[in-house]
Write an enzyme that holds these catalytic residues in place. Structure first.
Site, short mmCIF file in Angstrom:
data_model
loop_
_atom_site.label_atom_id
_atom_site.label_comp_id
_atom_site.label_asym_id
_atom_site.label_seq_id
_atom_site.Cartn_x
_atom_site.Cartn_y
_atom_site.Cartn_z
N GLY A 14 -1.56 22.86 46.42
CA GLY A 14 -0.78 24.09 46.23
C GLY A 14 -1.07 25.08 47.35
O GLY A 14 -2.20 25.17 47.82
N ARG A 90 11.25 6.38 42.14
CA ARG A 90 10.66 5.16 42.71
C ARG A 90 9.24 4.95 42.21
O ARG A 90 8.54 5.91 41.87
CB ARG A 90 10.60 5.26 44.24
CG ARG A 90 11.93 5.23 44.93
CD ARG A 90 12.24 3.79 45.36
NE ARG A 90 13.57 3.73 45.95
CZ ARG A 90 13.81 3.95 47.22
NH1 ARG A 90 12.83 4.26 48.05
NH2 ARG A 90 15.04 3.86 47.69
N ASP A 117 -9.66 19.90 45.43
CA ASP A 117 -10.30 18.65 44.99
C ASP A 117 -9.43 17.41 45.23
O ASP A 117 -9.92 16.41 45.77
CB ASP A 117 -10.65 18.77 43.50
CG ASP A 117 -11.58 17.67 43.04
OD1 ASP A 117 -12.74 17.66 43.49
OD2 ASP A 117 -11.14 16.81 42.26
N THR A 139 -8.47 26.84 47.57
CA THR A 139 -7.74 26.81 46.29
C THR A 139 -7.92 28.15 45.59
O THR A 139 -9.02 28.73 45.64
CB THR A 139 -8.18 25.68 45.33
OG1 THR A 139 -7.74 26.01 43.99
CG2 THR A 139 -9.68 25.48 45.25
N ASP A 141 -8.07 28.35 42.55
CA ASP A 141 -8.82 28.06 41.32
C ASP A 141 -10.34 28.22 41.49
O ASP A 141 -11.06 28.33 40.51
CB ASP A 141 -8.53 26.63 40.84
CG ASP A 141 -7.05 26.37 40.64
OD1 ASP A 141 -6.30 27.34 40.44
OD2 ASP A 141 -6.64 25.19 40.69
N ASP A 143 -12.51 26.05 42.13
CA ASP A 143 -13.17 25.06 41.27
C ASP A 143 -13.85 23.92 42.03
O ASP A 143 -14.14 22.88 41.46
CB ASP A 143 -12.16 24.49 40.25
CG ASP A 143 -10.99 23.80 40.94
OD1 ASP A 143 -10.91 23.83 42.18
OD2 ASP A 143 -10.14 23.23 40.22
N ARG A 185 -6.11 26.22 36.47
CA ARG A 185 -6.24 24.86 35.90
C ARG A 185 -7.42 24.78 34.93
O ARG A 185 -7.45 25.55 33.98
CB ARG A 185 -6.31 23.81 37.00
CG ARG A 185 -4.92 23.49 37.54
CD ARG A 185 -4.80 22.20 38.26
NE ARG A 185 -4.65 21.04 37.39
CZ ARG A 185 -3.57 20.75 36.67
NH1 ARG A 185 -2.51 21.53 36.69
NH2 ARG A 185 -3.52 19.65 35.94
N ARG A 289 -0.50 33.05 44.25
CA ARG A 289 -0.72 32.21 45.45
C ARG A 289 -0.06 32.79 46.69
O ARG A 289 -0.37 32.40 47.81
CB ARG A 289 -0.15 30.80 45.20
CG ARG A 289 -0.82 30.10 44.06
CD ARG A 289 -0.81 28.61 44.12
NE ARG A 289 0.36 27.94 44.56
CZ ARG A 289 0.87 26.86 43.99
NH1 ARG A 289 0.30 26.36 42.90
NH2 ARG A 289 1.91 26.26 44.49
#
Ligand code: F6P
Length: 365
Positions: A14, A90, A117, A139, A141, A143, A185, A289
């Site tokens: 992201g 697909r 991650d 990130t 997050d 994390d 998250r 973000r």
């Protein structure tokens, strides 16, 4: 003729504030400090690596991008070279050989992978296939286990804190309960820190399962003290005791990861039913973000970019740059990924928030 050393850089996962700052630092410090270096930008994360979509980056290309959000290279949080979906519908295919082929064709000495991650786990797999990689942690997050802090996090915190400040006005004037849902998250860092900074009355995080009764009690106790409004800051990954996280289905990718979001509404319905208080929900989503990075994120991203070039110059591939305390350093990528850095429910940060009267929705007196 002097031998050129080509380094690739990709941004994956992201987007977050500070990605352009890190690209700028890599290009500028790379070209200025090491005249033999060339920097090749890989477009749209691992998709560009698999499909061979790249562009050479000059100093002019990165001039003026320091305060800009997003990434001039583009990104993707769906594309994994080992489970690559080339078109919607697909079946996933292992296209890692194509990623390796791009590196060989461009004669890249190595790759700088900027991400969280998931991005770094892919980087580790590429490393095992013989591609020299250096990781740069980003990130919102926060994390990642291998560093005290990732860039992007501070900007998300600032956005969330400002939102909570603004929500106070309406909550107080209309005597309402206002729920602010933030991202993160499986980690509650954004909710915990922005909730603490913004004076949230209730903070709900994935690491501390909540009970509706306990949240109601926190609200009614405030009402008894004459505080006829409450602010609840909830992490998208928060869940009730014995219950599940609220999801919006799964992402259309090989791993079918759950798409989190919507917990704010679940809690609002339950609270209104039990307390009768008018309750509204604001989901901050991608606002966290986007936009211009804070000074801290620009500084952190710049230093990470500089450090990554230092590692590449001395061929210390296989490492991720990190910050421990005030020390910039590096650790092997395999030690940085796998287990997430999450809030310690019994740790001092949570205790400090409780000490000033914040409820985590877990206690009933
Ligand atoms: O990892 C960053 C993050 O913003 C998470 O906080 C959030 O759960 C997720 O990405 C959302 O991703 P997307 O924009 O793909 O839905």
């Amino acid at each position: 003729m002097k031998k050129l050393r080509r380094i690739g850089i990709l941004t994956a996962g992201g987007d977050c504030a500070g990605l352009n700052a890190v690209i700028r630092a890599v290009v500028k410090s790379g070209l200025r400090q090491h005249p033999a270096f060339e920097v090749v930008g890989i477009l749209d994360g691992y998709a560009g690596l698999v499909e061979g979509r790249t562009r050479l980056l000059s100093e002019n290309d990165v001039s003026g991008i320091l305060p800009r959000g997003g990434t001039i290279l583009g990104t993707s949080n769906r594309d994994n070279p080992f489970k690559y979906i080339s078109a919607p519908g697909r079946k996933p295919k292992d296209r890692s050989q194509d990623a390796v082929a791009t590196v060989r064709r461009l004669r890249l000495e190595g790759l700088l992978a900027v991400g969280g991650d998931g991005t770094l786990r892919c980087a580790l797999e590429l490393l095992k296939k013989g591609i020299p990689v250096i990781g740069i942690p980003k990130t919102i997050d926060n994390d990642l286990n291998g560093t005290d802090v990732t860039f992007g996090f501070d900007t998300a915190l600032m956005v969330a804190t400002e939102a909570i400040d603004r929500l106070h006005t309406t909550a107080e004037s209309h005597h309402r309960v206002l729920i602010c849902e933030v991202m993160g998250r499986y980690a509650g860092w954004i909710a915990l820190r922005a909730g603490t900074a913004g004076g949230g009355d209730v903070i709900l995080i994935p690491e501390i399962p909540y009970r509706i009764d306990s949240i109601c009690q926190a609200i009614t106790q405030r009402e008894k003290r004459g505080r006829r409004f409450s602010i609840i800051v909830v992490a998208e990954g928060a869940k009730p005791l014995g219950g599940q996280m609220t999801t919006q289905g799964t992402y259309k990718e090989a791993d079918k990861r759950p798409q989190l979001g919507g917990i704010g509404h679940t809690i609002a319905r339950a609270l209104e039913k039990q307390t009768g208080d008018e309750t509204r929900v604001v989901i901050l989503g991608h606002v966290q973000r986007g936009g211009t990075p804070t000074a801290h994120d620009r500084w952190l991203a710049t230093h990470f970019g500089f450090k990554a070039i230092e590692l590449a110059a001395s061929q210390r591939w296989g490492n991720m740059v990190n910050l421990r305390g005030t020390q910039f350093s590096a650790i092997p990528i395999e030690q940085a990924v796998g287990t997430l850095h999450r809030v310690d429910p019994l740790g001092e940060e949570v205790r400090a928030a409780r000490a000033v009267g914040t409820s985590f929705g877990d206690n009933i007196s």
